[in-house]
Design a protein around this motif. Structure first.
Motif, mmCIF file in Angstrom:
data_model
loop_
_atom_site.group_PDB
_atom_site.id
_atom_site.type_symbol
_atom_site.label_atom_id
_atom_site.label_comp_id
_atom_site.label_asym_id
_atom_site.label_seq_id
_atom_site.Cartn_x
_atom_site.Cartn_y
_atom_site.Cartn_z
ATOM 1 N N VAL A 142 0.806 -1.221 0.000
ATOM 2 C CA VAL A 142 0.000 0.000 0.000
ATOM 3 C C VAL A 142 0.842 1.275 0.000
ATOM 4 N N GLY B 116 -5.538 3.541 -2.664
ATOM 5 C CA GLY B 116 -5.814 2.300 -1.962
ATOM 6 C C GLY B 116 -7.263 2.191 -1.527
ATOM 7 N N LEU B 117 -7.804 3.279 -1.021
ATOM 8 C CA LEU B 117 -9.207 3.286 -0.599
ATOM 9 C C LEU B 117 -10.131 3.106 -1.803
ATOM 10 N N SER B 118 -9.773 3.727 -2.916
ATOM 11 C CA SER B 118 -10.582 3.582 -4.130
ATOM 12 C C SER B 118 -10.598 2.133 -4.593
ATOM 13 N N ALA B 119 -9.468 1.436 -4.439
ATOM 14 C CA ALA B 119 -9.404 0.017 -4.814
ATOM 15 C C ALA B 119 -10.298 -0.821 -3.906
ATOM 16 N N VAL B 120 -10.319 -0.472 -2.616
ATOM 17 C CA VAL B 120 -11.196 -1.180 -1.673
ATOM 18 C C VAL B 120 -12.663 -0.959 -2.054
ATOM 19 N N ARG B 121 -12.988 0.286 -2.394
ATOM 20 C CA ARG B 121 -14.369 0.595 -2.799
ATOM 21 C C ARG B 121 -14.777 -0.246 -4.007
ATOM 22 N N MET C 100 -13.538 -3.118 -4.993
ATOM 23 C CA MET C 100 -13.655 -4.524 -4.608
ATOM 24 C C MET C 100 -14.969 -4.791 -3.896
ATOM 25 N N LEU C 101 -15.381 -3.888 -3.008
ATOM 26 C CA LEU C 101 -16.650 -4.056 -2.298
ATOM 27 C C LEU C 101 -17.834 -4.029 -3.260
ATOM 28 N N ALA D 5 -19.144 0.329 0.737
ATOM 29 C CA ALA D 5 -18.421 0.865 -0.415
ATOM 30 C C ALA D 5 -18.607 2.378 -0.507
ATOM 31 N N VAL E 139 -16.458 3.957 2.258
ATOM 32 C CA VAL E 139 -15.041 3.937 1.886
ATOM 33 C C VAL E 139 -14.777 4.954 0.780
#
Length: 232
Positions: A16, A30-35, A37-38, A65, A68
């Motif tokens: 990260v 990184g947060l955008s990638a988590v969003r 994925m969710l 999502a 995030v």
């Protein structure tokens, strides 16, 4: 269950951040990638391989999502702020300075001088500057690099301090069980006992202090406080 930093998968940050510390731009990405994925998981959960109605889970994932995503958008904005792209007011509405201008000042009403601004303070300062510039005339603004010149090197958040305290406490709890207690003669791996032989969750003070001294010397603590962060 005690905190175990050695087995914490979140301790490896190599995926990260590129350098020693994460940038706000890296945080935003990184947060955008988590969003994303969710959102993908929510979409996939609409048609699971085994017939199970996952409506509540899908709604929860989409809500998470969105949450995030808000953090990602804010981190992206703050990344622009710290790069100097966003004008900021030089003071808060109460004429309190911030950044290097706040060093050595008194700000009793708000918990001390705002040398290290919070994310919400930066958003507020940006809104103030935007409003002042919209009114026309010469607004008295600054930028983050200018206002924070020479401030914050080696700084860490309160959450980092809390985490390090938990790690220290967990290490002390393990170290206690490696020491023979002078008060009750409990050996390695044994908890302390009362005079009538009952097991105690808390060790005797002598044993506890020896464990604390050993751990603090190893981890770089002074009493119950971490030593000053290098280059601060």
């Amino acid at each position: 269950m005690p905190y175990e930093p050695e087995t914490d998968p979140a301790a490896d940050l190599s995926d990260v951040q590129a350098g020693r510390d994460i940038t706000l731009d890296e945080l935003a990405v990184g947060l955008s990638a988590v969003r994303l994925m969710l959102r993908k998981l929510a979409r996939a959960a609409e048609t699971p391989s085994t017939p199970v109605e996952l409506s509540d889970t899908i709604k929860g994932l989409r809500h998470l999502a969105d949450s995030v995503g808000e953090h990602a958008d804010r981190a992206e904005f703050l990344a622009r702020v710290v790069e100097g792209d966003v004008p900021l007011a030089k003071t808060f509405k109460g004429s309190d300075p911030w950044g290097k201008a706040a060093q050595g000042t008194d700000r009793e009403d708000y918990g001390g001088p705002a040398v290290i601004p919070t994310q919400w303070q930066l958003v507020h300062l940006a809104q103030q500057a935007k409003w002042a510039l919209a009114q026309g005339g010469d607004a008295d603004t600054t930028t983050y690099p200018e206002a924070m010149d020479g401030v914050g090197r080696g700084w860490e958040s309160k959450e980092a301090q809390f985490r390090r305290q938990r790690e220290r406490d967990a290490a002390v709890a393990r170290e206690v069980l490696l020491i023979v207690c002078e008060s009750c003669a409990s050996g390695e791996g044994e908890h302390c006992r009362t005079k009538n032989g009952r097991v105690s969750e808390k060790p005797h003070v002598v044993r506890q202090r020896e464990a604390e001294s050993t751990v603090d010397a190893r981890l770089g603590f002074l009493g119950t406080n971490p030593v000053a962060v290098p280059d601060a």
